[in-house]
Write a protein that holds these residues in place. Structure first.
Motif, PDB file in Angstrom:
ATOM      1  N   THR A  25       7.338   4.385 -56.088  1.00  0.00           N
ATOM      2  CA  THR A  25       6.941   4.821 -55.105  1.00  0.00           C
ATOM      3  C   THR A  25       6.944   3.877 -53.847  1.00  0.00           C
ATOM      4  O   THR A  25       5.409   3.304 -54.088  1.00  0.00           O
ATOM      5  CB  THR A  25       6.396   5.767 -54.972  1.00  0.00           C
ATOM      6  OG1 THR A  25       6.601   7.361 -55.565  1.00  0.00           O
ATOM      7  CG2 THR A  25       5.824   6.906 -53.224  1.00  0.00           C
ATOM      8  N   ASP A  36       8.516   7.132 -47.974  1.00  0.00           N
ATOM      9  CA  ASP A  36       8.052   6.891 -48.845  1.00  0.00           C
ATOM     10  C   ASP A  36       9.272   6.798 -50.080  1.00  0.00           C
ATOM     11  O   ASP A  36      10.026   7.897 -49.210  1.00  0.00           O
ATOM     12  CB  ASP A  36       7.081   7.520 -49.682  1.00  0.00           C
ATOM     13  CG  ASP A  36       5.776   8.244 -48.694  1.00  0.00           C
ATOM     14  OD1 ASP A  36       5.313   6.618 -48.165  1.00  0.00           O
ATOM     15  OD2 ASP A  36       4.804   8.680 -48.859  1.00  0.00           O
ATOM     16  N   GLU A  68       4.600  -0.409 -46.399  1.00  0.00           N
ATOM     17  CA  GLU A  68       4.835  -1.333 -46.463  1.00  0.00           C
ATOM     18  C   GLU A  68       6.265  -2.082 -47.143  1.00  0.00           C
ATOM     19  O   GLU A  68       6.671  -1.895 -46.730  1.00  0.00           O
ATOM     20  CB  GLU A  68       4.789  -1.168 -48.594  1.00  0.00           C
ATOM     21  CG  GLU A  68       3.238  -0.093 -48.619  1.00  0.00           C
ATOM     22  CD  GLU A  68       2.911  -0.185 -50.379  1.00  0.00           C
ATOM     23  OE1 GLU A  68       1.383   0.339 -50.627  1.00  0.00           O
ATOM     24  OE2 GLU A  68       3.782   0.484 -50.985  1.00  0.00           O
ATOM     25  N   GLU A  88      11.109   6.780 -53.646  1.00  0.00           N
ATOM     26  CA  GLU A  88      10.872   6.075 -55.061  1.00  0.00           C
ATOM     27  C   GLU A  88      12.129   5.374 -55.350  1.00  0.00           C
ATOM     28  O   GLU A  88      12.915   5.839 -55.546  1.00  0.00           O
ATOM     29  CB  GLU A  88      11.090   7.473 -55.537  1.00  0.00           C
ATOM     30  CG  GLU A  88      10.521   7.173 -57.819  1.00  0.00           C
ATOM     31  CD  GLU A  88      10.791   8.136 -57.602  1.00  0.00           C
ATOM     32  OE1 GLU A  88      10.757   8.519 -58.975  1.00  0.00           O
ATOM     33  OE2 GLU A  88      10.046   9.258 -57.709  1.00  0.00           O
ATOM     34  N   ALA A 144       9.112  -0.533 -45.515  1.00  0.00           N
ATOM     35  CA  ALA A 144       9.572   0.884 -46.212  1.00  0.00           C
ATOM     36  C   ALA A 144       9.326   1.868 -44.341  1.00  0.00           C
ATOM     37  O   ALA A 144       7.916   1.962 -43.544  1.00  0.00           O
ATOM     38  CB  ALA A 144       9.270   1.687 -46.886  1.00  0.00           C
ATOM     39  N   LYS A 165       5.399   2.602 -50.661  1.00  0.00           N
ATOM     40  CA  LYS A 165       4.794   4.343 -49.081  1.00  0.00           C
ATOM     41  C   LYS A 165       5.772   3.434 -47.977  1.00  0.00           C
ATOM     42  O   LYS A 165       5.451   2.054 -47.527  1.00  0.00           O
ATOM     43  CB  LYS A 165       3.719   3.933 -49.289  1.00  0.00           C
ATOM     44  CG  LYS A 165       2.618   4.306 -50.433  1.00  0.00           C
ATOM     45  CD  LYS A 165       1.437   4.959 -50.133  1.00  0.00           C
ATOM     46  CE  LYS A 165       0.811   5.687 -52.076  1.00  0.00           C
ATOM     47  NZ  LYS A 165      -0.552   5.537 -52.060  1.00  0.00           N
ATOM     48  N   ALA A 166       5.666   4.366 -46.965  1.00  0.00           N
ATOM     49  CA  ALA A 166       5.634   4.061 -45.415  1.00  0.00           C
ATOM     50  C   ALA A 166       4.666   2.616 -45.391  1.00  0.00           C
ATOM     51  O   ALA A 166       3.546   2.973 -45.000  1.00  0.00           O
ATOM     52  CB  ALA A 166       5.653   5.450 -44.816  1.00  0.00           C
TER      53      ALA A 166
END
Length: 399
Positions: A302, A295, A307, A297, A292, A304-305
């Motif tokens: 969610t 962030d 991940e 959904e 990602a 997150k940036a």
């Protein structure tokens, strides 16, 4: 949830024809959840058809495999390389022009032009099977050499060197090979292809690489590193996946003689059968990783940036909300909305070629050797449990 409490994602299939029970459990209980990979890293995993399509088409998810957070099944992450990123590693805006530059080589029109030559290659290898001793290993006699020879001719790679690139490509896609071994294979193959591209700049022939060189010369200088990177990707992807699908498809059809008889009686059904076989096996089940960039959904969760997320295409292709009786091999299903070739901007470039090769092999093999069968009990067959692309190590057959 602590890392210790996160379930480990199993990679090895317990049955060639069935996804792992733990993968099913994830889809049923938590379609998007955190898992621990066998190498200890914690990532998100997506299992539903809807969520995976959303992830693969969302530009907020990156395909950059050089990002340290990009999920990988390798036990060791290969060291950073100065080699040009491959097409599958590029994001927008670089990805679009790079893909369009070569997309014309894989149109249906171009594939139709290749059909007579692919048919000839298949016939020649079946001739050799029929003339030789039995049993014969289908992997070495047909599954591997047919797509290898096709992609070699398409790219302009000498087929005499096929053992060299097959050896290195198997190391590159291994989940258990040490990082330094993988990198040595990458460098060896890139060096080889660099020499090949250099030779074609001086003496172009009628092949994909030469045509790309000519197009670039018409508008400017040759992007040497870009061509090498493209050739590297196409050479590996062009034979590994199709070879494994040929073996597995042959295996399952011999296990279901009534289904095989239906397409033998009506070859027009083979096109649809190929789609179902691709869905059923999903041999690159865990190849769809992303990281990602913001962030996002997805499915009420969610991500997150920074991940990483794995899209389990095998579960998407067995999603009961999309495929009725999803665990059944139904050669009349006729569905092309499976994710065996991925989805979105990075959907497999060579999917038309793969479909054509599978169709020709299935029709020709069982027409010419209708009594083909496994030469050993099913329990003795060996499968590629440690490879990113699932398949068979060998497949002894007789008739």
């Amino acid at each position: 949830m602590s890392a210790d409490a996160v379930p480990t994602l199993p990679i090895t299939r317990t049955c060639p024809f069935t996804p792992h029970a733990e993968h099913r459990k994830l889809r049923e209980e938590a379609p998007i959840s955190k898992v621990k990979l066998p190498n200890g890293r914690v990532v998100w995993v997506a299992t539903s058809h809807k969520d995976i399509r959303a992830i693969l088409s969302d530009p907020r998810f990156s395909s950059n495999r050089r990002d340290p957070n990009f999920p990988t099944l390798a036990y060791e992450r290969p060291p950073s390389s100065n080699l040009r990123p491959m097409l599958i590693e590029l994001d927008s805006p670089e990805h679009g022009p790079a893909r369009r530059a070569v997309l014309g080589e894989f149109t249906l029109q171009r594939m139709n032009a290749l059909t007579p030559r692919i048919q000839q290659i298949v016939d020649e290898h079946i001739d050799a099977m029929l003339a030789g001793p039995r049993p014969v290993d289908l992997v070495q006699a047909l599954s591997l050499p047919v797509p290898s020879l096709v992609i070699c001719e398409l790219l302009g790679v000498p087929y005499a060197d096929h053992e060299f690139f097959q050896t290195h490509s198997s190391q590159i896609i291994s989940q258990k090979a040490p990082a330094d071994v993988i990198m040595r294979s990458v460098i060896a193959l890139m060096t080889y292809l660099g020499q090949l591209v250099g030779a074609k700049v001086q003496n172009p022939t009628d092949d994909l690489l030469s045509r790309q060189i000519q197009k670039q010369l018409e508008t400017g200088a040759v992007d040497f590193e870009g061509l090498v990177s493209m050739a590297f990707l196409l050479l590996i992807a062009g034979h590994e996946t199709t070879a494994n699908m040929i073996s597995l498809s042959t295996l399952v059809l011999t296990q279901h003689p009534e289904k095989l008889a239906a397409i033998q009686e009506d070859p027009s059904k083979t096109i649809g059968a190929v789609e179902e076989l691709l869905r059923y096996f999903t041999i690159a089940e865990s190849a769809l990783g992303r990281v990602a960039k913001a962030d996002v959904e997805i499915g009420g969760v969610t991500i997150k940036a920074g991940e990483g997320v794995f899209a389990l295409a095998n579960m998407a292709n067995r999603d009961p909300e999309v495929f009725e009786n999803a665990d059944e091999l139904n050669l009349d299903r006729g569905s092309r909305n499976h994710l065996a070739f991925g989805f979105g901007p990075h959907q497999c470039l060579g999917q038309n070629l793969a479909r054509l090769e599978l169709q020709i092999v299935i029709d020709t093999l069982f027409k010419r050797i209708p009594g083909l069968k496994s030469a050993v009990p099913f329990e003795e067959l060996s499968f590629k449990d440690s490879s990113t692309v699932y398949g068979m190590n060998e497949f002894p057959v007789t008739w």
